[in-house]
Design a protein around this motif. Structure first.
Motif, PDB file in Angstrom:
ATOM      1  N   SER A 235      55.947  18.247   8.222  1.00  0.00           N
ATOM      2  CA  SER A 235      57.368  17.934   8.116  1.00  0.00           C
ATOM      3  C   SER A 235      58.054  19.034   7.325  1.00  0.00           C
ATOM      4  N   PRO A 272      63.832  15.568   5.214  1.00  0.00           N
ATOM      5  CA  PRO A 272      62.731  16.150   5.993  1.00  0.00           C
ATOM      6  C   PRO A 272      62.635  15.557   7.394  1.00  0.00           C
ATOM      7  N   LYS A 274      60.010  15.417  10.851  1.00  0.00           N
ATOM      8  CA  LYS A 274      58.677  15.693  11.389  1.00  0.00           C
ATOM      9  C   LYS A 274      58.768  16.784  12.449  1.00  0.00           C
ATOM     10  N   GLN A 304      54.210  19.910   4.031  1.00  0.00           N
ATOM     11  CA  GLN A 304      55.542  19.319   3.978  1.00  0.00           C
ATOM     12  C   GLN A 304      56.437  20.075   3.011  1.00  0.00           C
ATOM     13  N   TYR A 306      60.391  19.259   1.064  1.00  0.00           N
ATOM     14  CA  TYR A 306      61.397  18.222   0.858  1.00  0.00           C
ATOM     15  C   TYR A 306      62.155  18.587  -0.413  1.00  0.00           C
TER      16      TYR A 306
END
Length: 340
Positions: A235, A272, A274, A304, A306
């Motif tokens: 993500s 975020p 995917k 990821q 974020y």
């Protein structure tokens, strides 16, 4: 902000081009610097400069400071390496520069595995050269590009500026962490303001060809499979270029925080997405399905990102406004126009 003369390094790059264009439209004067390296298609870089009124035959002339263009004398361009220890100080000495916006860097996580020396030259030696020029010429504010990659594979989300970032997992990320430390030292020793911006997965029109948005769109249009790493279990805090530019411009204005000369801010979308959902948005914009090649995680990549952007919101009223659907459609429209 009253009219200023702002040095923008990386002016032919993705973010640097957009920042320069917005500064010019706001009435500022821009001295654009870029070495036009061949990390990716130089034609795209020259096309960006053309949008700023700088034609290719002008941009190819090194150290050319007197250019005729659509923004008049408010836009100048210099082809130069950031690490040039003679030319860069000369540039500072011969111009009255109010603020420096350092967006030039050797980009790309994966390329740092292939050509590490390019990162040492541009991101370390080049950045030190910028810091020294700011010190010697009494520049009061330096805004510079850092990266969300400094967070490595942290599981603590959203990423906060106060988090420990001592464990980068790529050389690119390590050079960005080094930039932050170097900026801290110069703010402490020499008393000028440094503002580091940790960019989170920037995309949009005029984007780099090595980034996912461009790679996926090009592959889908041309019936090639797209490479989906970690089997799509990734993500990213995809951030549209217009939102990034608004944040950069805000930090170039007078700051409201006088408590410290050294500052770091996340600049992202704080929502975020995917990777597979991002691909779906591209498919919908193109009205065409992607052929997916599912692959394992790549070395140096992170699972990821974020961004916690509260600090930038509090200090500069930063507010990202573009969702992924709108941003992807804007990119695809530009792509279809640019590549006909």
């Amino acid at each position: 902000m009253e009219s200023k003369t702002i040095l923008v390094t990386g002016a032919a790059g993705f973010i640097g081009f957009h920042v320069s264009k917005q500064l010019l439209e706001l009435g500022h004067s821009v001295i654009g610097l870029d070495n036009i390296n061949d990390y990716y298609d130089v034609d795209l870089k020259y096309a960006r400069l053309a949008e700023l009124g700088i034609q290719r035959n002008q941009a190819e002339k090194e150290l050319n400071l007197t250019l005729s263009n659509s923004f008049g004398e408010r836009m100048q361009f210099i082809k130069m390496n950031l690490e040039d220890r003679e030319a860069l100080p000369s540039l500072f000495e011969s111009n009255s520069i109010d603020i420096v916006c350092n967006l030039a860097a050797q980009a790309g996580v994966r390329y740092s595995l292939e050509n590490p020396n390019a990162y040492a030259d541009s991101n370390l030696i080049g950045f030190l050269n910028i810091l020294e020029c700011c010190r010697q010429n009494k520049i009061k504010r330096l805004v510079y590009a850092s990266s969300s990659s400094v967070y490595g594979n942290s599981d603590e989300v959203p990423f906060k500026e106060t988090a420990n970032v001592d464990h980068p997992i790529s050389l690119y990320a390590a050079t960005k962490k080094a930039n932050e430390l170097m900026a801290h030292t110069y703010s402490h020793l020499y008393g000028f303001e440094t503002i580091g911006l940790r960019f989170f997965t920037v995309y949009g029109p005029w984007g780099r060809p090595d980034m996912a948005m461009h790679l996926f769109t090009d592959a889908i249009i041309n019936d090639r499979p797209i490479k989906v790493f970690n089997n799509g279990e990734l993500s990213r805090d995809f951030t549209f270029i217009d939102d990034i530019v608004s944040g950069v411009i805000a930090t170039l204005s007078e700051t409201s925080d006088r408590s410290s000369l050294y500052k770091l801010y996340n600049i992202g979308n704080s929502k975020p997405v995917k990777l597979l959902d991002y691909i779906i948005a591209i498919e919908e914009a193109l009205n065409k399905k992607a052929k997916k090649e599912m692959l394992p995680m790549q070395a140096g990549d992170v699972k990821q990102t974020y961004a916690d952007v509260k600090a930038l919101q509090n200090q500069y009223k930063y507010m990202p406004r573009t969702n992924v659907k709108e941003g992807v459609e804007a990119f695809v429209n530009w792509y279809n126009t640019y590549y006909n």
